[in-house]
Design a protein around this motif. Structure first.
Motif, mmCIF file in Angstrom:
data_model
loop_
_atom_site.group_PDB
_atom_site.id
_atom_site.type_symbol
_atom_site.label_atom_id
_atom_site.label_comp_id
_atom_site.label_asym_id
_atom_site.label_seq_id
_atom_site.Cartn_x
_atom_site.Cartn_y
_atom_site.Cartn_z
ATOM 1 N N UNK A 22 -69.353 -8.256 5.549
ATOM 2 C CA UNK A 22 -68.637 -6.781 5.692
ATOM 3 C C UNK A 22 -67.848 -6.495 4.215
ATOM 4 N N UNK A 23 -68.241 -7.015 3.318
ATOM 5 C CA UNK A 23 -67.471 -6.922 1.864
ATOM 6 C C UNK A 23 -68.199 -7.682 0.848
ATOM 7 N N UNK A 24 -67.635 -7.389 -0.477
ATOM 8 C CA UNK A 24 -68.427 -8.154 -1.333
ATOM 9 C C UNK A 24 -67.318 -9.399 -2.048
ATOM 10 N N UNK A 25 -66.223 -9.291 -1.699
ATOM 11 C CA UNK A 25 -65.123 -10.097 -2.246
ATOM 12 C C UNK A 25 -65.586 -11.624 -1.953
ATOM 13 N N UNK A 26 -65.338 -12.510 -2.776
ATOM 14 C CA UNK A 26 -65.477 -13.894 -2.573
ATOM 15 C C UNK A 26 -64.199 -14.705 -3.307
ATOM 16 N N UNK A 27 -63.305 -14.039 -3.507
ATOM 17 C CA UNK A 27 -62.170 -14.546 -4.276
ATOM 18 C C UNK A 27 -61.454 -15.643 -3.315
ATOM 19 N N UNK A 28 -61.643 -15.439 -2.097
ATOM 20 C CA UNK A 28 -61.105 -16.472 -1.151
ATOM 21 C C UNK A 28 -61.404 -16.145 0.511
ATOM 22 N N UNK A 29 -60.784 -16.674 1.193
ATOM 23 C CA UNK A 29 -61.207 -16.527 2.657
ATOM 24 C C UNK A 29 -60.632 -15.124 3.038
ATOM 25 N N UNK A 30 -61.056 -14.628 4.205
ATOM 26 C CA UNK A 30 -60.170 -13.414 4.750
ATOM 27 C C UNK A 30 -59.169 -13.708 5.549
ATOM 28 N N UNK A 31 -57.900 -13.071 5.201
ATOM 29 C CA UNK A 31 -56.820 -13.429 6.296
ATOM 30 C C UNK A 31 -56.689 -12.186 6.989
ATOM 31 N N UNK A 32 -56.776 -12.421 8.410
ATOM 32 C CA UNK A 32 -56.557 -11.454 9.304
ATOM 33 C C UNK A 32 -55.349 -11.186 9.904
ATOM 34 N N UNK A 33 -55.053 -10.127 10.594
ATOM 35 C CA UNK A 33 -53.883 -9.777 11.290
ATOM 36 C C UNK A 33 -53.050 -10.900 11.938
ATOM 37 N N UNK A 34 -51.877 -11.186 11.860
ATOM 38 C CA UNK A 34 -51.330 -12.297 12.176
ATOM 39 C C UNK A 34 -50.943 -12.205 13.730
ATOM 40 N N UNK A 35 -51.403 -10.966 14.383
ATOM 41 C CA UNK A 35 -50.912 -10.656 15.890
ATOM 42 C C UNK A 35 -52.234 -10.939 16.658
ATOM 43 N N UNK A 36 -53.257 -11.207 15.989
ATOM 44 C CA UNK A 36 -54.621 -11.470 16.737
ATOM 45 C C UNK A 36 -54.568 -12.804 17.537
#
Length: 810
Positions: free
Chosen positions: A134-148
């Motif tokens: 869903x993107x090209x970044x590999x700098x680190x893991x995705x951090x999602x919305x804290x309310x999920x």
């Protein structure tokens, strides 16, 4: 052609399984050759859920790894080893659970499995953007919305686009179905026929009510030089556009049908093309010199660089869109490299046109260019939506690029393309279809296809056919439309078979052909059918082929198929070479086909029968050794054809021919019926054939002229055949044909056959001499021959041979 089911549902309010829609389209003649699922993120993020990182500790055996405890929402936290530098306790992260399939950027799949990393167990993977696709970044893991909430499928969070795509095998005549709108029209008609009560009756077309000229600050005058080549041309300008990446919804629509997104302006024109079937083109206004747009034919040999960087030479038959100094675009085919939209473009000139289909096809084929635009223009687009599609595209471009319309829509349309009228006779419908379709049902089918019913009588319907239906020009075409919507599968198979017996002569072409074909098949021949188009370089192999008689193809598919054949030889040799290359070298072929020539009076075609034989006569086995086909075997096959057709009185001639090393001809009077022999090695070498090939070509017209329709039966004589052999020493220039004719003339009624069974030439014979061993068969139909009669005939034979050829008995 790829059609998106989601896209179709923008035109029709339907909620039926995609497979049912595909079946309906196939029954309508728009054959769905395949159904594929499209996902904007490959795999659809199935198995990826929101995880809550409960704890994050340093890995005991690795400095750059961390051991985390992650809650996946099921009350059983799992341990996951992670190497991302930004992972930390308290985060909500995407987690690929055990068994989840992910895909690399190259499309290769890999499955998440339970494993050990430096001694610590890991039960899943915390993912980065690029790992999910869903993107090209590999700098680190995705951090999602804290309310999920932990355990929520990640596919519900992101805008994952799913679609079903139909691969439709569109036939060339269905120009009206080259868009989602066109396919939706057909689907509506099919569904209305299947279920009139609950099927949609209206097509939901895009609205252009928002079209508005904001200001009139950029205007181009348009000049169309030839209204026959460009019956309709529309254009307008849009200023202040920001050329950038298209929104996701637009990119997903295009990707689903195999179109690679480029930028928002180009993507918008492609979207309208595939939605409505109207090609459009956007020009960078900054690259247009002057204030006038010319739609004209190019000057001969004008250089032009196409969008792909290829430079071509234009001809005086090519339509171009030009400014005051240069062509900007090859109309209906492809844009120019120096006029297209780029990242620096701010103002555009947008065109929508209806070009002459024949002209566009000629240009596209000559240049070897095939684009989505040329594909549609060549077959004929809808001339009534040129302005509508332009307005729709302009609205879309303004919405996604921030631009505004800065000129009125300019239209050049001197002669309106009218719909046309046809009268449909009910009796003809019944006569051709063989079934009685109620008149009201016929009317409803036609209305569902947007064919207007102007008048109704007891005899039929007065109809108006939309201009975009270029394939419906005659009453029979309308009947075909009725049948395909009514349903081929709804035509009942009759319980009674009706047949007529035609009285034809035995010498009818097809009957004689079948007789010969049956005989050849019984002798182990296979029928072939080679292409009537062939390569011009083949004619260079045979000096006697008259190149002035060559029929050239004006619009060839390729240089290898650019002329009509003048002989059946080369197609058969291609087939022989193909089989030999696949270890199938014992071959016997025949072909019935036409050859073509350009004469002083016009173009002519002549029917021929060709025979080919090469390799062994029989497959070798433990009782039968391999034995190659010989010249006399091949000659016997030809003679057997003549005997089967009742052609018995013919002469044999030795002929010179550039095709053959050795050749003969059978003639009857002044008509040559067949010429045959051994194909020259120089010709075989061109096809990489290293074995001997025998070839015969029959003049079929002459065959039909001499074949007899009368069948004569004779009683088998009860008197015995007498056989005598002669060994002759003769000059080497004397042929067996000469010997045969001389012997037969001695006593035609008694000498039934003369055959050659041995030939010898060597140093044991006098110079320029050869030895023939012939066998003579004698038979009298009325009585048994006596020794005196036999000796008398043999003596006459010997005398005749000595007199004619100075032959000596050995």
């Amino acid at each position: 052609m790829q059609i998106s089911y989601n896209w179709l549902k923008q035109f029709l309010k339907i909620d039926i399984p995609a497979e049912d829609a595909a079946e309906t389209l196939t029954n309508l003649g728009l054959e769905v050759e395949g159904i594929t699922a499209y996902e904007s993120v490959k795999g659809g993020l199935k198995g990826v859920v929101v995880g809550h990182v409960i704890s994050c500790e340093k890995h005991p055996n690795a400095d750059k790894l961390k051991v985390t405890k992650v809650d996946l929402g099921d009350g059983n936290p799992v341990q996951i080893v992670c190497g991302a530098p930004n992972v930390d306790a308290g985060q909500k992260v995407p987690v690929a659970t055990i068994g989840t399939v992910l895909y690399t950027s190259e499309g290769e799949e890999f499955t998440i499995k339970k494993g050990k990393i430096r001694g610590e167990e890991s039960f899943g993977m915390i993912c980065a953007e690029d790992e999910l696709g869903i993107g090209t970044s590999h700098d680190g893991i995705m951090v999602l919305d804290a309310d999920l909430k932990a355990g929520t499928p990640v596919a519900e969070i992101f805008d994952i686009y799913n679609d079903t795509v139909f691969e439709i095998g569109l036939t060339p005549n269905r120009a009206d179905a080259m868009s989602h709108w066109g396919v939706a029209r057909d689907l509506r008609a099919g569904l209305m026929q299947q279920n009139p009560q609950s099927s949609p009756t209206e097509i939901i077309t895009p609205s252009v009510s928002k079209f508005k000229v904001e200001k009139r600050t950029l205007k181009y005058d348009i000049q169309v030089e030839d209204a026959k080549l460009t019956p309709r041309y529309c254009g307008l300008t849009i200023s202040g556009v920001e050329v950038k990446e298209s929104p996701n919804w637009l990119k997903n629509k295009l990707k689903a049908i195999g179109i690679t997104p480029k930028n928002n302006v180009v993507d918008a024109t492609n979207y309208v093309l595939h939605e409505l079937g109207q090609p459009l083109h956007a020009f960078d206004a900054a690259k247009i010199k002057g204030t006038k747009i010319y739609v004209k034919t190019a000057e001969e040999n004008t250089p032009f660089v196409m969008l792909d960087g290829t430079e071509v030479k234009l001809t005086a038959n090519d339509i171009v869109i030009a400014d005051e100094s240069k062509p900007l675009c090859i109309a209906g085919v492809i844009g120019g490299q120096n006029s297209g939209v780029s990242e620096t473009t701010t103002d555009i000139f947008l065109e929508s046109a209806y070009f002459n289909s024949i002209s566009i096809r000629k240009t596209a084929k000559r240049l070897g260019v095939s684009t989505d635009a040329s594909f549609r223009f060549e077959r004929g687009i809808d001339p009534t939506i040129t302005d509508y599609a332009l307005k729709y595209a302009a609205i879309l471009i303004c919405e996604i690029s921030g631009g505004e319309i800065t000129s009125d829509l300019t239209e050049i349309y001197p002669k309106k393309v009218e719909d046309f009228s046809i009268f449909l006779n009910f009796d003809n419908v019944h006569k051709i279809l063989g079934i009685n379709i109620p008149h009201e049902a016929i009317k409803k089918i036609l209305v569902s296809l947007d064919i207007k019913v102007n008048s109704i009588t007891n005899q039929g319907l007065g109809l108006t056919i939309p201009a975009y239906r270029v394939d419906v020009q005659r009453e029979i075409d309308v009947i075909e439309e009725i049948l395909r919507v009514y349903g081929y599968n709804n035509i009942e198979i009759p319980s009674k078979i009706n047949a007529t017996v035609a009285h034809t002569k035995r010498t009818e072409d097809y009957k004689v052909q079948n007789i010969v074909a049956d005989q050849l098949v019984s002798q182990g021949f296979y029928e072939i059918m080679a292409n009537s188009l062939t390569a011009p370089q083949y004619n260079d192999l045979v000096a006697t082929i008259n190149k002035n008689e060559t029929v050239q193809i004006l619009n060839p598919l390729s240089s290898e198929l650019s002329i009509m054949r003048q002989t059946l030889l080369f197609g058969g040799l291609e087939s022989i070479a193909y089989n030999i290359n696949r270890k199938n070298s014992d071959l016997k072929y025949f072909e019935f086909g036409n050859v073509y020539a350009k004469t002083l009076t016009g173009y002519e075609e002549y029917k021929r029968l060709a025979l080919f034989a090469t390799g062994n006569k029989y497959t070798a086995n433990w009782t039968t050794p391999a034995q190659s086909v010989s010249f006399f075997d091949f000659k016997g096959i030809i003679e057997a054809i003549f005997q089967r057709l009742g052609i018995l009185k013919y002469n044999t001639q030795t002929v010179e021919d550039e095709i053959f090393n050795e050749s003969m001809a059978f003639v009857l009077g002044d008509r040559e019926i067949v010429r045959f022999g051994t194909v020259k090695k120089s010709i075989l070498k061109h096809f990489d054939i290293k074995q001997e090939v025998f070839y015969a070509e029959f003049n079929w017209k002459n065959i039909l002229n001499v074949v007899s329709s009368k069948i004569k039966f004779t009683e088998i004589t009860k008197y015995p055949v007498v056989k005598r052999d002669l060994s002759l020493l003769i000059d080497e220039n004397v042929s067996f044909n000469d010997i045969y004719n001389t012997v037969k003339m001695v006593d035609k009624s008694t000498i039934t056959d003369v055959s050659l069974f041995d030939v010898y030439q060597g140093d044991k014979l006098p110079k320029n001499k050869k030895s023939y061993a012939i066998s003579v068969k004698l038979q009298d139909a009325e009585k048994t021959l006596t020794d005196n009669q036999i000796e008398k005939i043999m003596s006459k034979i010997q005398t005749a041979l000595e007199k004619e050829y100075q032959a000596n008995l050995r």
